[in-house]
Design a protein around this motif. Structure first.
Motif, PDB file in Angstrom:
ATOM      1  N   SER A  46      12.542  24.370 104.026  1.00  0.00           N
ATOM      2  CA  SER A  46      12.802  23.039 103.480  1.00  0.00           C
ATOM      3  C   SER A  46      14.216  22.893 102.941  1.00  0.00           C
ATOM      4  N   LEU A  47      14.771  23.964 102.358  1.00  0.00           N
ATOM      5  CA  LEU A  47      16.092  23.862 101.737  1.00  0.00           C
ATOM      6  C   LEU A  47      17.225  24.301 102.661  1.00  0.00           C
ATOM      7  N   ILE A  48      16.972  25.324 103.468  1.00  0.00           N
ATOM      8  CA  ILE A  48      18.056  25.919 104.254  1.00  0.00           C
ATOM      9  C   ILE A  48      18.027  25.451 105.705  1.00  0.00           C
ATOM     10  N   PHE A  49      16.969  25.801 106.424  1.00  0.00           N
ATOM     11  CA  PHE A  49      16.954  25.602 107.866  1.00  0.00           C
ATOM     12  C   PHE A  49      16.603  24.180 108.294  1.00  0.00           C
ATOM     13  N   ASN A  50      15.988  23.396 107.410  1.00  0.00           N
ATOM     14  CA  ASN A  50      15.731  21.991 107.733  1.00  0.00           C
ATOM     15  C   ASN A  50      16.424  21.045 106.755  1.00  0.00           C
ATOM     16  N   GLY A  51      17.299  21.604 105.939  1.00  0.00           N
ATOM     17  CA  GLY A  51      17.992  20.800 104.941  1.00  0.00           C
ATOM     18  C   GLY A  51      19.118  19.983 105.542  1.00  0.00           C
ATOM     19  N   PRO A  52      19.600  18.987 104.816  1.00  0.00           N
ATOM     20  CA  PRO A  52      20.670  18.123 105.343  1.00  0.00           C
ATOM     21  C   PRO A  52      21.981  18.868 105.581  1.00  0.00           C
ATOM     22  N   PHE A  53      22.282  19.891 104.748  1.00  0.00           N
ATOM     23  CA  PHE A  53      23.548  20.608 104.948  1.00  0.00           C
ATOM     24  C   PHE A  53      23.506  21.421 106.234  1.00  0.00           C
ATOM     25  N   PHE A  54      22.335  21.960 106.583  1.00  0.00           N
ATOM     26  CA  PHE A  54      22.201  22.716 107.839  1.00  0.00           C
ATOM     27  C   PHE A  54      22.474  21.799 109.033  1.00  0.00           C
ATOM     28  N   ILE A  55      21.897  20.591 108.998  1.00  0.00           N
ATOM     29  CA  ILE A  55      22.117  19.635 110.099  1.00  0.00           C
ATOM     30  C   ILE A  55      23.587  19.226 110.165  1.00  0.00           C
ATOM     31  N   PHE A  56      24.197  18.996 108.994  1.00  0.00           N
ATOM     32  CA  PHE A  56      25.616  18.620 108.942  1.00  0.00           C
ATOM     33  C   PHE A  56      26.492  19.740 109.504  1.00  0.00           C
ATOM     34  N   LEU A  57      26.223  20.973 109.078  1.00  0.00           N
ATOM     35  CA  LEU A  57      27.026  22.110 109.531  1.00  0.00           C
ATOM     36  C   LEU A  57      26.849  22.334 111.030  1.00  0.00           C
ATOM     37  N   LEU A  58      25.611  22.232 111.503  1.00  0.00           N
ATOM     38  CA  LEU A  58      25.347  22.409 112.929  1.00  0.00           C
ATOM     39  C   LEU A  58      25.985  21.290 113.753  1.00  0.00           C
ATOM     40  N   SER A  59      26.053  20.083 113.191  1.00  0.00           N
ATOM     41  CA  SER A  59      26.707  18.963 113.879  1.00  0.00           C
ATOM     42  C   SER A  59      28.212  19.209 114.021  1.00  0.00           C
ATOM     43  N   LEU A  60      28.826  19.775 112.969  1.00  0.00           N
ATOM     44  CA  LEU A  60      30.255  20.094 113.041  1.00  0.00           C
ATOM     45  C   LEU A  60      30.520  21.153 114.104  1.00  0.00           C
ATOM     46  N   VAL A  61      29.669  22.189 114.144  1.00  0.00           N
ATOM     47  CA  VAL A  61      29.829  23.236 115.162  1.00  0.00           C
ATOM     48  C   VAL A  61      29.688  22.638 116.564  1.00  0.00           C
ATOM     49  N   THR A  62      28.691  21.748 116.722  1.00  0.00           N
ATOM     50  CA  THR A  62      28.470  21.106 118.028  1.00  0.00           C
ATOM     51  C   THR A  62      29.666  20.248 118.427  1.00  0.00           C
ATOM     52  N   LEU A  63      30.187  19.475 117.471  1.00  0.00           N
ATOM     53  CA  LEU A  63      31.348  18.620 117.748  1.00  0.00           C
ATOM     54  C   LEU A  63      32.561  19.449 118.141  1.00  0.00           C
ATOM     55  N   SER A  64      32.744  20.575 117.444  1.00  0.00           N
ATOM     56  CA  SER A  64      33.859  21.456 117.771  1.00  0.00           C
ATOM     57  C   SER A  64      33.721  22.014 119.187  1.00  0.00           C
ATOM     58  N   LEU A  65      32.505  22.386 119.573  1.00  0.00           N
ATOM     59  CA  LEU A  65      32.270  22.912 120.919  1.00  0.00           C
ATOM     60  C   LEU A  65      32.502  21.842 121.988  1.00  0.00           C
ATOM     61  N   VAL A  66      32.035  20.610 121.706  1.00  0.00           N
ATOM     62  CA  VAL A  66      32.195  19.517 122.675  1.00  0.00           C
ATOM     63  C   VAL A  66      33.676  19.194 122.879  1.00  0.00           C
ATOM     64  N   VAL A  67      34.443  19.084 121.781  1.00  0.00           N
ATOM     65  CA  VAL A  67      35.877  18.777 121.889  1.00  0.00           C
ATOM     66  C   VAL A  67      36.602  19.878 122.645  1.00  0.00           C
ATOM     67  N   SER A  68      36.248  21.136 122.321  1.00  0.00           N
ATOM     68  CA  SER A  68      36.886  22.263 123.007  1.00  0.00           C
ATOM     69  C   SER A  68      36.528  22.272 124.493  1.00  0.00           C
ATOM     70  N   PHE A  69      35.272  21.904 124.820  1.00  0.00           N
ATOM     71  CA  PHE A  69      34.835  21.876 126.222  1.00  0.00           C
ATOM     72  C   PHE A  69      35.553  20.776 126.995  1.00  0.00           C
ATOM     73  N   LEU A  70      35.669  19.580 126.392  1.00  0.00           N
ATOM     74  CA  LEU A  70      36.332  18.466 127.062  1.00  0.00           C
ATOM     75  C   LEU A  70      37.821  18.718 127.254  1.00  0.00           C
ATOM     76  N   LYS A  71      38.392  19.489 126.333  1.00  0.00           N
ATOM     77  CA  LYS A  71      39.832  19.757 126.420  1.00  0.00           C
ATOM     78  C   LYS A  71      40.176  20.642 127.616  1.00  0.00           C
TER      79      LYS A  71
END
Length: 451
Positions: A46-71
């Motif tokens: 509830s606090l770590i793996f499904n918490g809002p900060f986990f989703i936010f952090l995972l979204s940043l990692v995903t965005l970084s991967l997408v930008v790097s892939f498109l580049k």
């Protein structure tokens, strides 16, 4: 605007930002593993793996991967391994984010020869059902490690708050004429072994007025009854309320017994010998335990309360507090799994429940048989007319995307078993992402050898 996009592109596509995000993400997962080990999966999920900060952090990692892939477009053969690595990681990250909103997790408890069609989700719910019409109201209560103020109008009741990780608390209050006492109960043979505090109160709210141990009975009376017992007679004003219902002779027959003791502020008093109230001492002995007066409170009543505790390892229950609209002075407390009868101002009956939210399964589960061989239990299940056997070696079954497994943290009794039930619609995509990522590592190794 272009400058802002250019800076964002530079920030998310740089190697340093990617490494920093990965390090933060790994540290976050380590913290989650430590929390899971110390406090269990309920808090870590509830606090770590499904918490809002986990989703936010995972979204940043995903965005970084997408930008790097498109580049790195257009796709070139010599960069095939890197492209596949990005695709695999992006698939895993996106699937994980989506699964936090779409996955279903719960549990079921089965007795031998019993069948269930619903699972109890890891989410709580307050349910109010009117008996005559069957009309039902629901309110979902998300799990939290901190108390939640609800302040919700809920039919004939008003929901005040939800208290997770609460502990019992024996609260005293001013009540003229009532007595309360705390008695220490411990083994009669070994001092300090199996010791326990017993709470007694003549206010009769949440605590008993007496306790028994074989032939021994200890009774706590209110002040009026004590005054009556000290001088049992028809002329004693303190006895008048009791003699309206029964005679003095009946009172003596009921209370004046050899193995019966009354509690007073200075110890135990024997009620034998015509209730002469002969003081014994601070300690009496029963068949299995001995009892010592710990505290005596005059003009005081006791009520049981639950208060929030920050001790996540030790707790009695999750608590829902409410009051009835017809009686706003009394606050009621419900433990998880309880049902209370409610009567509104018009005399209509309701059932108020505080329980895990239910989810209807797309199949029925029946526990046909529990067998034990070589100290290992096996559970024979019937699911959608198919037979499955679960044990320590084979603890999982997959039925149309639903994963059913033995709960490793729950003790399995000879007649009962607890199963975890989960459904993740993105599981196939996570597997695909892992396969692509694994294949990309092989491609990278092959390209390095031929270069």
């Amino acid at each position: 605007m272009r400058q802002v996009l250019s800076k964002l592109n530079h920030s998310f596509s740089s190697v340093y930002s990617a490494i920093t995000l990965v390090i933060i993400f790994v540290l976050y997962l380590v913290i989650g593993a430590v929390v899971d080990y110390l406090y269990g999966p309920k808090i870590s999920n509830s606090l770590i793996f499904n918490g809002p900060f986990f989703i936010f952090l995972l979204s940043l990692v995903t965005l970084s991967l997408v930008v790097s892939f498109l580049k790195k477009f257009p796709i070139r053969t010599r960069l095939l391994g890197i492209h596949l690595t990005h695709i695999g990681l992006i698939t895993i990250c996106v699937s994980t984010i989506v699964s936090t909103f779409t996955s279903v997790k719960g549990h079921i408890e089965l007795l031998e020869k019993s069948e269930v069609k619903t699972a109890m989700l890891d989410q709580y719910q307050a349910q109010l059902r009117e008996r005559s019409s069957g009309k039902t109201l629901y309110i979902d209560l998300n799990f939290s490690v901190r108390p939640q103020g609800l302040n919700l109008d809920f039919g004939p009741v008003y929901l005040i708050s939800y208290l997770p990780y609460s502990e019992k608390f024996h609260a005293n209050f001013k009540s003229t004429g009532d007595n309360s006492a705390v008695v220490l109960k411990e083994s009669r043979y070994l001092s300090g072994v199996n010791s326990e505090l017993i709470y007694l109160s003549s206010s009769r709210l949440d605590h008993p007025t007496s306790m028994k141990d074989g032939n021994l009975e200890i009774v706590l009376f209110n002040q009026s009854m004590l005054n009556c017992l000290e001088n049992l007679s028809n002329v004693n004003p303190a006895c008048s309320v009791y003699t309206r219902r029964k005679s003095i002779s009946l009172l003596k027959k009921e209370y004046c017994l050899t193995n019966k003791y009354a509690l007073k502020e200075d110890g135990f008093y024997s009620l034998g010998n015509e209730c002469k109230m002969q003081k014994v001492k601070l300690e009496v002995v029963g068949d299995s335990y001995k009892y010592r007066l710990n505290k005596f409170l005059e003009d005081t009543g006791l009520k049981l309360e639950y208060r929030y505790s920050s001790n996540f390892k030790k707790h009695d229950s999750d608590i829902l507090k409410f009051y009835e609209k017809g009686n706003t002075q009394k606050i009621y407390q419900m433990k998880l799994g309880e049902t209370r009868e409610i009567i509104d101002s018009e005399g209509r009956f309701y059932d108020l429940k505080f329980h895990n939210k239910e989810f209807k399964l797309p199949f029925d589960i029946r526990l046909d048989k529990i067998s034990k061989q070589n100290n290992e239990s096996s559970y024979e299940l019937s699911i959608s007319d198919q037979k499955y056997i679960l044990n320590l070696k084979n603890s999982k079954a997959n039925i149309s995307g639903w994963l059913i497994s033995l709960d490793p943290l729950s003790p399995h009794t000879p007649k009962k078993v607890k199963l975890n039930v989960s459904f993740d619609p993105t599981r196939i995509y996570k597997v695909m992402g892992l396969v692509i990522f694994g294949f990309s590592l092989l491609v990278l190794g092959f390209q390095r050898r031929i270069s």
